[in-house]
Design a protein around this motif. Sequence first.
Motif, mmCIF file in Angstrom:
data_model
loop_
_atom_site.group_PDB
_atom_site.id
_atom_site.type_symbol
_atom_site.label_atom_id
_atom_site.label_comp_id
_atom_site.label_asym_id
_atom_site.label_seq_id
_atom_site.Cartn_x
_atom_site.Cartn_y
_atom_site.Cartn_z
ATOM 1 N N UNK A 143 0.841 -1.203 0.000
ATOM 2 C CA UNK A 143 0.000 0.000 0.000
ATOM 3 C C UNK A 143 0.876 1.254 0.000
ATOM 4 N N UNK A 144 0.548 2.189 -0.885
ATOM 5 C CA UNK A 144 1.350 3.399 -1.011
ATOM 6 C C UNK A 144 2.502 3.266 -1.990
ATOM 7 N N UNK A 145 2.715 2.057 -2.545
ATOM 8 C CA UNK A 145 3.757 1.867 -3.553
ATOM 9 C C UNK A 145 3.338 2.445 -4.899
ATOM 10 N N UNK A 146 4.288 2.570 -5.806
ATOM 11 C CA UNK A 146 4.041 3.265 -7.082
ATOM 12 C C UNK A 146 4.286 2.354 -8.284
ATOM 13 N N UNK A 147 3.502 2.611 -9.320
ATOM 14 C CA UNK A 147 3.599 1.926 -10.606
ATOM 15 C C UNK A 147 3.812 2.974 -11.692
ATOM 16 N N UNK A 148 4.822 2.764 -12.539
ATOM 17 C CA UNK A 148 5.024 3.612 -13.712
ATOM 18 C C UNK A 148 4.834 2.763 -14.959
ATOM 19 N N UNK A 149 3.906 3.176 -15.801
ATOM 20 C CA UNK A 149 3.634 2.516 -17.073
ATOM 21 C C UNK A 149 4.092 3.396 -18.215
ATOM 22 N N UNK A 150 4.842 2.818 -19.144
ATOM 23 C CA UNK A 150 5.168 3.493 -20.407
ATOM 24 C C UNK A 150 4.574 2.657 -21.528
ATOM 25 N N UNK A 151 3.983 3.322 -22.520
ATOM 26 C CA UNK A 151 3.253 2.594 -23.561
ATOM 27 C C UNK A 151 3.097 3.486 -24.785
#
Length: 215
Positions: A143-151
């Motif tokens: 919880x509180x972690x981050x996801x970065x998506x590139x597309x």
Amino acid sequence: MTEPSSHLRTTADAYDAMATLYADFARNALDPLPLDRAVIAAFAEFARAAGAGPVAELGCGPGQVTAHLRDLGLDVFGVDLSPAMIDIAREAYPDLRFEVGSMDALDIADGKLGGILSWYSVIHTPPQDLPPYFAEFGRVLAPGGYLLLAFFESEGEPVTAFDHKVTTAYRWPINDLAGLAEEAGFTEAGRILREPLEGERYRRGHLIMRRNEAR
């Protein structure tokens, strides 16, 4: 062990076949891309501030972006479907950990990660198969972690298949991809749309999402 789906086998085989050529192409790919480096730096700062655990680059390929995250001060490791890519990454960056694995079935405990970078790594997933990937991202992120998506962004069109140089890939409307992540328990922290540079065909999308505290 469950057999991988057809598109996973196709993707792994395609990247295995092109691993050396792809690694040569990707080695310095971030150098002329200030906006891309900026969004990665922002993600790294968010992940460090959250302090929720290590970061995984999922779909790490030959490892150059994993190494970039290391240079930004993150405790990071890489996972990729292609054994040939993992061999190249291990040879190029022996100080980092790289593992063969699939993004939809990660060998990572619940809530273990403080961040996930998916740098053009969900692009080969057929649209109907993508929601389980976001569910798996939510499972392994604290919880509180981050996801970065590139597309590749669809520029006003619906989800669209295109002839990626390795194997079939998909361009997504940025709002639709953000919506899938939100359904899996994420809240958007920010986005960047970058217009194609010389030699690029399509607009690039970048989403930073935060894993909700309560699901």
